[in-house]
Write a protein that holds these residues in place. Structure first.
Motif, mmCIF file in Angstrom:
data_model
loop_
_atom_site.group_PDB
_atom_site.id
_atom_site.type_symbol
_atom_site.label_atom_id
_atom_site.label_comp_id
_atom_site.label_asym_id
_atom_site.label_seq_id
_atom_site.Cartn_x
_atom_site.Cartn_y
_atom_site.Cartn_z
ATOM 1 N N GLN A 175 0.838 -0.737 -0.089
ATOM 2 C CA GLN A 175 -0.098 -0.043 -0.065
ATOM 3 C C GLN A 175 1.069 1.101 -0.286
ATOM 4 O O GLN A 175 1.940 1.018 0.611
ATOM 5 C CB GLN A 175 -1.295 0.329 0.695
ATOM 6 N N ALA A 176 0.315 2.535 -0.679
ATOM 7 C CA ALA A 176 1.238 3.995 -0.599
ATOM 8 C C ALA A 176 1.133 3.970 0.742
ATOM 9 O O ALA A 176 0.670 4.095 1.199
ATOM 10 C CB ALA A 176 0.457 4.785 -1.163
ATOM 11 N N GLY A 177 2.914 4.358 0.883
ATOM 12 C CA GLY A 177 3.667 5.001 2.191
ATOM 13 C C GLY A 177 3.863 3.722 2.909
ATOM 14 O O GLY A 177 4.597 3.614 3.942
ATOM 15 N N VAL A 219 12.999 9.858 -6.653
ATOM 16 C CA VAL A 219 12.692 9.044 -5.099
ATOM 17 C C VAL A 219 13.755 9.279 -4.408
ATOM 18 O O VAL A 219 14.395 8.417 -2.819
ATOM 19 C CB VAL A 219 13.454 7.313 -6.055
ATOM 20 N N GLU A 220 15.077 10.626 -3.851
ATOM 21 C CA GLU A 220 15.560 10.712 -3.632
ATOM 22 C C GLU A 220 14.960 10.944 -1.813
ATOM 23 O O GLU A 220 13.957 11.658 -2.053
ATOM 24 C CB GLU A 220 16.076 12.181 -3.808
ATOM 25 N N GLY A 221 15.719 10.767 -1.357
ATOM 26 C CA GLY A 221 14.849 10.760 0.528
ATOM 27 C C GLY A 221 14.203 10.284 0.788
ATOM 28 O O GLY A 221 13.626 9.914 1.901
ATOM 29 N N LEU A 246 17.613 -2.586 -1.779
ATOM 30 C CA LEU A 246 17.639 -0.915 -2.599
ATOM 31 C C LEU A 246 16.488 -1.185 -1.020
ATOM 32 O O LEU A 246 15.515 -1.591 -1.370
ATOM 33 C CB LEU A 246 16.788 -0.395 -3.964
ATOM 34 N N GLN A 247 16.409 -0.236 -0.544
ATOM 35 C CA GLN A 247 15.232 -0.056 0.618
ATOM 36 C C GLN A 247 14.498 0.986 0.039
ATOM 37 O O GLN A 247 14.896 2.565 -0.250
ATOM 38 C CB GLN A 247 16.059 0.343 1.724
ATOM 39 N N MET A 248 12.863 0.399 -0.194
ATOM 40 C CA MET A 248 12.462 1.764 -0.325
ATOM 41 C C MET A 248 11.359 1.892 0.374
ATOM 42 O O MET A 248 10.122 1.012 0.287
ATOM 43 C CB MET A 248 11.347 0.840 -1.655
ATOM 44 N N ASN A 249 11.319 2.777 0.996
ATOM 45 C CA ASN A 249 10.300 3.782 1.800
ATOM 46 C C ASN A 249 9.058 4.303 1.413
ATOM 47 O O ASN A 249 9.346 5.159 0.345
ATOM 48 C CB ASN A 249 11.109 4.428 3.080
ATOM 49 N N SER A 250 8.114 4.833 2.220
ATOM 50 C CA SER A 250 7.327 5.899 1.434
ATOM 51 C C SER A 250 6.642 5.933 0.093
ATOM 52 O O SER A 250 6.230 6.495 -0.701
ATOM 53 C CB SER A 250 7.898 7.278 1.887
ATOM 54 N N ASP A 284 5.627 4.857 -8.051
ATOM 55 C CA ASP A 284 6.583 3.710 -8.048
ATOM 56 C C ASP A 284 6.488 2.903 -8.560
ATOM 57 O O ASP A 284 7.558 1.572 -8.630
ATOM 58 C CB ASP A 284 7.379 3.490 -6.818
ATOM 59 N N THR A 285 5.024 2.417 -9.301
ATOM 60 C CA THR A 285 4.693 0.985 -10.315
ATOM 61 C C THR A 285 5.676 0.944 -10.263
ATOM 62 O O THR A 285 5.644 1.234 -11.364
ATOM 63 C CB THR A 285 3.438 0.713 -10.008
ATOM 64 N N ALA A 286 6.235 -0.558 -10.476
ATOM 65 C CA ALA A 286 7.781 -1.079 -11.460
ATOM 66 C C ALA A 286 8.318 -2.566 -11.864
ATOM 67 O O ALA A 286 8.582 -2.669 -10.886
ATOM 68 C CB ALA A 286 8.193 0.267 -12.106
#
Length: 125
Positions: A13-15, A64-66, A81-85, A90-92
């Motif tokens: 989910q988003a976030g 994606v910065e930050g 690759l840690q992906m937050n928020s 970002d779907t891909a």
């Protein structure tokens, strides 16, 4: 020769957050600049982040910065690759890539010599 295998994608989910892993074969991998790219449906593959050098120099796409953090563990021959928020945009399919040398671009798809098969990331609202 280097082989790359991505994992860690999924539906979130988003976030939310996901951590992608790129496992590599080949002893030279730890010396190769390594990047993450992504490709959304109907769009070109685009740069997300890279890491290189013994000091772990990194760079990120503005989008994606930050929120995303790239890291590598040479003992495990892996890059993460840690992906937050996360956002729906970002779907891909996310790809890990490595290049043999330090010359030229680090953000262009054509600059990379080795690619994984990709892992799907889907972010819903």
């Amino acid at each position: 020769q280097v082989q790359l295998v991505e994992s860690g994608g999924g539906l979130v989910q988003a976030g939310g957050s996901l951590r992608l892993s790129c496992a590599a074969s080949g002893r030279a991998f730890s010396t190769y600049p390594t990047g993450w790219f992504r490709q959304a449906p109907g769009k070109e593959r685009e740069f997300v982040s890279y890491i290189y050098g013994s000091d772990g120099i990194t760079a990120y796409a503005t989008s994606v910065e930050g929120r995303f953090t790239i890291s590598r563990d040479n003992a495990k021959n892996a890059v993460y690759l840690q992906m937050n928020s996360l956002k729906p945009e970002d779907t891909a399919v996310y790809y890990c890539a490595a290049k043999r040398d330090f010359s030229g671009s680090f953000t262009r798809v054509i600059a990379y010599d080795y690619w994984g098969q990709g892992t799907q990331v889907t972010v819903y609202p």
